[in-house]
Design a protein around this motif. Structure first.
Motif, short mmCIF file in Angstrom:
data_model
loop_
_atom_site.label_atom_id
_atom_site.label_comp_id
_atom_site.label_asym_id
_atom_site.label_seq_id
_atom_site.Cartn_x
_atom_site.Cartn_y
_atom_site.Cartn_z
N PRO A 1 61.14 17.49 -50.25
CA PRO A 1 60.60 18.83 -50.87
C PRO A 1 61.47 19.85 -51.28
CG PRO A 1 59.15 18.26 -48.90
CD PRO A 1 60.68 17.24 -48.90
N SER A 2 62.55 19.75 -50.72
CA SER A 2 63.66 20.89 -50.58
C SER A 2 65.13 20.44 -50.01
CB SER A 2 63.52 22.25 -50.29
OG SER A 2 63.28 22.10 -48.63
N ALA A 3 66.27 20.69 -50.61
CA ALA A 3 67.28 20.55 -49.67
C ALA A 3 67.19 20.95 -48.21
CB ALA A 3 68.41 21.28 -50.38
N GLY A 4 66.80 22.06 -47.94
CA GLY A 4 66.44 22.53 -46.49
C GLY A 4 65.61 21.58 -45.90
N ALA A 5 64.53 21.09 -46.42
CA ALA A 5 63.70 20.14 -45.63
C ALA A 5 64.66 19.01 -45.46
CB ALA A 5 62.46 19.63 -46.47
N TRP A 6 65.45 18.27 -46.13
CA TRP A 6 66.30 17.40 -46.08
C TRP A 6 67.32 17.58 -44.78
CZ3 TRP A 6 71.69 16.51 -46.87
CH2 TRP A 6 72.16 15.28 -46.69
N LEU A 7 67.88 18.93 -44.81
CA LEU A 7 68.97 19.34 -43.86
C LEU A 7 68.29 19.04 -42.52
CD1 LEU A 7 70.66 22.20 -45.50
CD2 LEU A 7 71.77 19.97 -44.88
N HIS A 8 66.81 19.36 -42.42
CA HIS A 8 66.19 19.39 -41.13
C HIS A 8 65.81 18.00 -40.73
CE1 HIS A 8 63.00 20.16 -38.01
NE2 HIS A 8 62.46 19.60 -38.59
N ALA A 9 65.27 17.39 -41.63
CA ALA A 9 64.95 15.97 -41.49
C ALA A 9 66.09 15.10 -40.59
CB ALA A 9 64.55 15.23 -42.62
N ARG A 10 67.53 15.48 -41.40
CA ARG A 10 68.46 14.65 -40.86
C ARG A 10 68.84 15.07 -39.34
NH1 ARG A 10 73.01 16.16 -42.03
NH2 ARG A 10 74.26 14.21 -42.11
N THR A 11 68.69 16.16 -38.82
CA THR A 11 68.91 16.64 -37.60
C THR A 11 67.88 15.97 -36.70
OG1 THR A 11 67.50 18.83 -37.67
CG2 THR A 11 69.65 18.88 -38.48
N ARG A 12 66.92 15.53 -37.09
CA ARG A 12 65.97 14.77 -35.94
C ARG A 12 66.86 13.51 -35.36
NH1 ARG A 12 60.54 13.42 -35.58
NH2 ARG A 12 60.31 12.74 -33.20
N ALA A 13 67.02 13.81 -34.10
CA ALA A 13 67.68 12.68 -33.38
C ALA A 13 66.90 11.60 -33.49
CB ALA A 13 68.06 12.90 -32.15
N PRO A 14 67.31 10.18 -33.59
CA PRO A 14 66.63 8.94 -33.70
C PRO A 14 66.00 8.79 -32.02
CG PRO A 14 68.80 8.44 -34.33
CD PRO A 14 68.90 10.06 -33.95
N GLU B 1 65.73 27.43 -53.38
CA GLU B 1 65.53 26.94 -51.88
C GLU B 1 64.65 27.93 -51.29
OE1 GLU B 1 66.65 24.17 -49.88
OE2 GLU B 1 66.12 23.50 -51.78
N ARG B 2 64.79 29.18 -51.50
CA ARG B 2 64.11 30.46 -50.70
C ARG B 2 62.74 30.33 -50.88
NH1 ARG B 2 66.79 35.57 -48.82
NH2 ARG B 2 65.41 35.96 -47.25
N ARG B 3 62.52 29.96 -52.32
CA ARG B 3 61.06 29.96 -52.68
C ARG B 3 60.25 28.77 -52.24
NH1 ARG B 3 57.91 27.17 -56.33
NH2 ARG B 3 59.73 25.76 -57.07
N ARG B 4 61.15 27.50 -51.99
CA ARG B 4 60.37 26.57 -51.47
C ARG B 4 60.22 26.41 -49.97
NH1 ARG B 4 62.07 20.98 -54.94
NH2 ARG B 4 62.70 22.07 -57.03
N ALA B 5 61.28 26.98 -49.38
CA ALA B 5 61.17 27.18 -47.90
C ALA B 5 60.09 28.14 -47.40
CB ALA B 5 62.46 27.81 -47.29
N ILE B 6 59.47 29.04 -47.98
CA ILE B 6 58.40 29.84 -47.61
C ILE B 6 57.05 28.92 -47.15
CG2 ILE B 6 56.85 31.52 -48.27
CD1 ILE B 6 59.13 32.73 -50.13
N ALA B 7 56.97 27.78 -48.02
CA ALA B 7 55.73 27.13 -47.89
C ALA B 7 56.14 25.87 -47.07
CB ALA B 7 55.25 26.47 -49.24
N ARG B 8 57.34 25.71 -46.49
CA ARG B 8 57.60 24.65 -45.80
C ARG B 8 58.16 24.76 -44.26
NH1 ARG B 8 55.43 20.48 -47.16
NH2 ARG B 8 56.98 19.20 -45.60
N PRO B 9 57.32 25.15 -43.65
CA PRO B 9 57.81 25.48 -42.20
C PRO B 9 57.99 24.41 -41.28
CG PRO B 9 55.33 25.28 -42.19
CD PRO B 9 55.90 25.05 -43.67
N VAL B 10 58.71 24.49 -40.50
CA VAL B 10 59.12 23.49 -39.29
C VAL B 10 58.21 24.14 -38.01
CG1 VAL B 10 60.80 22.54 -37.63
CG2 VAL B 10 61.55 23.39 -39.82
N ARG B 11 57.43 23.06 -37.92
CA ARG B 11 56.14 23.45 -37.17
C ARG B 11 56.20 22.81 -35.80
NH1 ARG B 11 51.38 21.49 -39.53
NH2 ARG B 11 50.14 23.27 -38.90
N VAL B 12 55.55 23.46 -34.83
CA VAL B 12 55.40 22.72 -33.57
C VAL B 12 54.09 22.66 -33.17
CG1 VAL B 12 57.40 23.74 -32.55
CG2 VAL B 12 55.35 25.19 -32.37
#
Length: 838
Positions: A650-663, A453-464
């Motif tokens: 892409p990663s479990a971290g990406a799934w956690l972030h996607a779930r937090t996106r309010a409808p 997960e740490r390896r994958r998270a490096i290339a998967r930013p949460v962007r603004v």
């Protein structure tokens, strides 16, 4: 001519070399002597006419030696700079020695600026630094901004080469300020180019590229060649040796053509680095040998050490693991250290340590002085990797794990300054070998999940949203226009009126503008087992991991992580290739043989990937994080997933972030692209489900109009021709009325759609391994919760009914993953997957 007039004309050589040269020539025609020859020589050098400049200065020296010893010393002062550029550093320093016995006051300090440059090019870094630092206080008190700017620039370079990046930036920032205040356009540009070089060495690629772009228009001749060599080094360090090569070869050709001997040698050294970074160890050896030979001819013994350093790394890359290489690496490291090249010395010691470990010998003593908190990020990552290997060799597993973690932290810091997704993916690649070692060290499922997960998270930013860039937007618009012309001509059977070079140039401009943006990324989020377990509920996670060519899985179900060995990755890759070929055939037409092949291959993949996990995953809804080529698998064809809801992420971290996106409570957008026979009917049927939706079709479905409509949408559906760009995924596109909507266009979205459905061929595919570069990956990184897209071609006539059934379930409140699972799949629509939250 008065002394004031002479100072003005000398200053003009730094501000406007062409005008200075013209005035000097006019003076010579009127009988002007030594001074006019000096100005002509200096201006000719800045204009790229080095031989002509040297001829003027030698003529001046001949005149002055007879009549005016002080004027002769001033000419020698000027010769130092031109001879250094020519590659005659010995001659340059000899002239400096002659001149410094004669020159006084400000002239002596001007000479110091030139001598510092010659010493740095000779590789005598400590002497260069001391000479420049000694003259600096007096020049600060004087009234010659051109000399002060030059001295600060040379001081900054000496500090940079010694690894003092903070001190280098301080000196170069002052040089820029002095140059701007005095209106020294040419010298200010030179200082900015060198400031870019230091920013690159510190790992700030966007700032470096931005400064290079600011500097280049103000440079000519040798300065322009040097700027482009430095740009090439930046691209190499950013993991883009293929893009660096044309920049590098063009600068090298210019240096050869104009006689810039020092730059020729430097260029061959950089070419060796580029070849090595591109995996061409033999070509790297050839370029490094040429660099070493050229340095030797120029008596630049300090720089010969850097050529030996590259040769050392090339021998390692070629697979040599011998006692001879070990002794060579230790000796080269010692020589580099004594020469002031501390960063290169560290890299040589790392090679020595790894050779020693491969020979079963102790290596700890080789690593004790290696800096793991200074130097370029790739070198620091390599240092932590070597330490991890050394600790593992001593059976210190916990120490090795800690070293891997530290190395991955350096990689995260390195990636955090980058905004462009492709640069982040390559930054993550710097730690690929380290991460692979960490995965091999992992014992428990929990440890394996943490490293992966740490390896994958490096290339998967949460962007603004990055700042709007008018030049980038203009390039995108121009590329769309060229693409339309090219597509129309191709459809008519022609060769395409848009020259491929024009399109390639615009794509390069878009990449360059994107890479120059400062990072808009939040810190990466990796998925810890406890957090993932809490979020899954009744679902199960299946994270697939490649460890040394063997496929493993980490499952998390009922709050418990488990580890599974599945088999060779090669077997999965072979089956995916067969399956994708069959799926492509079936998208074109009914084909009994292709259907049989698809069914058989899907069964074999199912037995490899999911059957061993059945005791754990049961019939749960799944969150699947593939690895490598498995991201392109049409997962719905696997028997274990028939009718089972699943989301691909892409990663479990990406799934956690996607779930937090309010409808989102925003609008709905329905888009029909051109030349797709069934798109109109597909959108019309969906409009009946969403009567309040904004419908964009015909000429209204233009790229920028569609992009703007996507901003803030709760739901978007685009039916259009899709094109995935293999090897250049960020230029993948959806064809719209005025040309393509590109992945790069999506960067402009402030609030991407909460759910977006891309009803198009292949547009769910991705490059970049687990970085997942492509349209779907970019949307997830920007903050879209769920993307529904196909990873294979789809059959146009089958899509409208499939999408109508899918949206009917969505409208009834069913989640995207469950809505997809409820629809019987035919091969024509098997490629659609739910990515993200599901």
């Amino acid at each position: 001519m008065t002394g004031r007039d002479e100072r003005t004309l000398l200053r003009l050589a730094a501000v406007d070399p062409a005008e200075a040269f013209a005035r000097a020539k006019a003076l010579l025609e009127d009988g002007g002597g030594v001074f006019a020859l000096r100005v002509a020589g200096l201006a000719a050098k800045e204009l790229g006419r080095l031989d002509e400049g040297l001829a003027f200065l030698h003529q001046a020296l001949d005149l002055a030696t007879v009549s005016d010893p002080y004027a002769a010393a001033q000419v020698r002062m000027n010769l130092v700079g031109l001879l250094t550029a020519r590659g005659d550093v010995t001659g340059a320093l000899a002239n400096a020695s002659h001149a410094e016995t004669v020159l006084r006051g400000l002239d002596a300090d001007r000479l110091a600026a030139n001598k510092a440059c010659a010493l740095a090019r000779a590789g005598r870094l400590d002497e260069a630094h001391d000479v420049a630092a000694g003259a600096l206080p007096r020049l600060r008190e004087g009234h010659d901004p051109a000399a002060l700017n030059g001295l600060l620039t040379n001081l900054g370079l000496a500090r940079a080469f010694r690894g003092d990046h903070g001190g280098a930036e301080e000196a170069l920032a002052e040089a820029v300020a002095v140059g701007e205040a005095a209106g020294l356009r040419h010298q200010t540009a030179m200082a900015k180019g060198n400031l870019a070089f230091v920013a690159s060495r510190r790992g700030d690629v966007p700032r470096a590229l931005d400064l290079f772009a600011e500097a280049e228009p103000g440079l000519t001749g040798e300065r322009l060649a040097q700027c482009r060599l430095d740009q090439a080094e930046t691209l190499i360090m950013a993991g883009l040796p293929g893009e660096a090569r044309p920049v590098l070869t063009a600068a090298l050709d210019a240096a050869i053509e104009h006689g810039y001997g020092c730059d020729v040698a430097d260029g061959f050294l950089l070419l060796a680095h580029a070849e090595l970074a591109d995996g061409n160890a033999e070509q790297a050896t050839e370029a490094a040998e040429q660099a070493r030979t050229t340095f030797a001819e120029q008596e630049r013994t300090g720089w010969m050490l850097l050529a030996e350093h590259v040769l050392l790394k090339a021998r390692w890359a070629c697979g040599e693991r011998s006692p001879v290489l070990l002794r060579s690496a230790v000796a080269v490291a010692d020589r580099l250290e004594s020469g002031g090249w501390s960063d290169a010395a560290d890299e040589a010691r790392i090679v020595a340590a790894r050779v020693a470990l491969s020979l079963g010998r102790p290596a700890g003593h080789l690593l004790t002085s290696v800096g793991r908190s200074r130097g370029p990020a790739p070198a620091r990552i390599a240092a932590w990797h070597a330490l991890a290997l050394e600790r593992a060799a001593r059976d210190d597993r916990s120490g090795a794990v800690a070293a891997v973690r530290k190395g991955l932290e350096v990689t995260e810091e390195h990636a955090e300054v980058l905004d462009a997704l492709d640069l982040r993916a390559r930054a993550a690649g710097c730690a690929a070998e380290l991460a692979a070692f960490g995965l091999g060290l992992a014992g428990s499922a929990r440890e394996l999940l943490a490293v992966e997960e740490r390896r994958r998270a490096i290339a998967r930013p949460v962007r603004v949203r990055p700042p709007r860039d008018p030049e980038r937007a203009a390039a995108l618009t121009a590329l769309r226009a060229l693409s339309v012309d090219h597509t129309a001509d191709t459809a008519r059977g022609g060769a395409g009126s848009a020259p491929s070079g024009g399109m390639a140039g615009l794509e390069a401009a878009i990449r360059a503008r994107t890479r120059r943006r400062p990072s808009g990324a939040s810190p990466p989020r990796s998925g810890a087992a406890t957090e993932v377990a809490a979020a899954l509920g009744d679902r199960a996670l299946v994270e697939l991991v490649d460890i040394g060519g063997e496929l493993h899985a980490v499952t998390v179900a009922d709050g418990r992580p488990r580890r599974h060995h599945l088999g060779p990755c090669e077997e999965a890759l072979r089956e995916i290739g067969l399956l994708r070929f069959a799926a492509r055939r079936l998208a074109e037409r009914d084909d009994t043989a292709a259907l049989s092949a698809l069914t058989a291959t899907a069964g074999r993949l199912d037995r490899l990937l999911l059957a061993p996990l059945r005791p754990v995953i049961g019939d749960r809804e799944l969150v699947i994080t593939p690895t490598g080529a498995l991201h392109g698998l049409p997962w719905a064809v696997l028997p274990s997933l028939a009718g089972r809801p699943h989301a691909i992420v892409p990663s479990a971290g990406a799934w956690l972030h996607a779930r937090t996106r309010a409808p989102a409570s925003g609008h709905t957008v329905l888009v029909a692209g051109p030349d797709l026979h069934y798109a109109g009917g597909e959108i019309a049927s969906l409009h009946r489900l969403y009567p309040e939706a904004a419908v964009l079709d015909g000429d209204g479905a233009r790229a920028e109009t569609v992009r703007d409509a996507l901003d803030g949408a709760a739901l978007a559906h685009i039916a259009a021709h899709g094109e995935f760009r293999e090897g250049n995924a960020l230029f993948s596109r959806l064809r719209l009325a005025d040309g393509p909507l590109l992945v790069h266009d999506l960067d402009e979205l402030a609030a991407p759609p909460h759910l977006i459905v891309l009803s198009a061929c292949d547009i769910g595919r991705a490059d970049g391994g687990d970085a997942v570069l492509g349209m779907a990956g970019a949307l997830l990184a920007l903050g879209t919760a769920t993307v529904v897209a196909s990873v294979t071609p789809v059959r146009d006539e089958a899509t409208p009914a499939f999408m109508a059934a899918f949206h009917a379930s969505l409208a009834a409140g069913v989640s995207p993953a469950r809505a997809l699972a409820a629809i019987p799949r035919a091969p024509a629509t098997a490629g659609f997957v739910a990515m993200g939250a599901g």
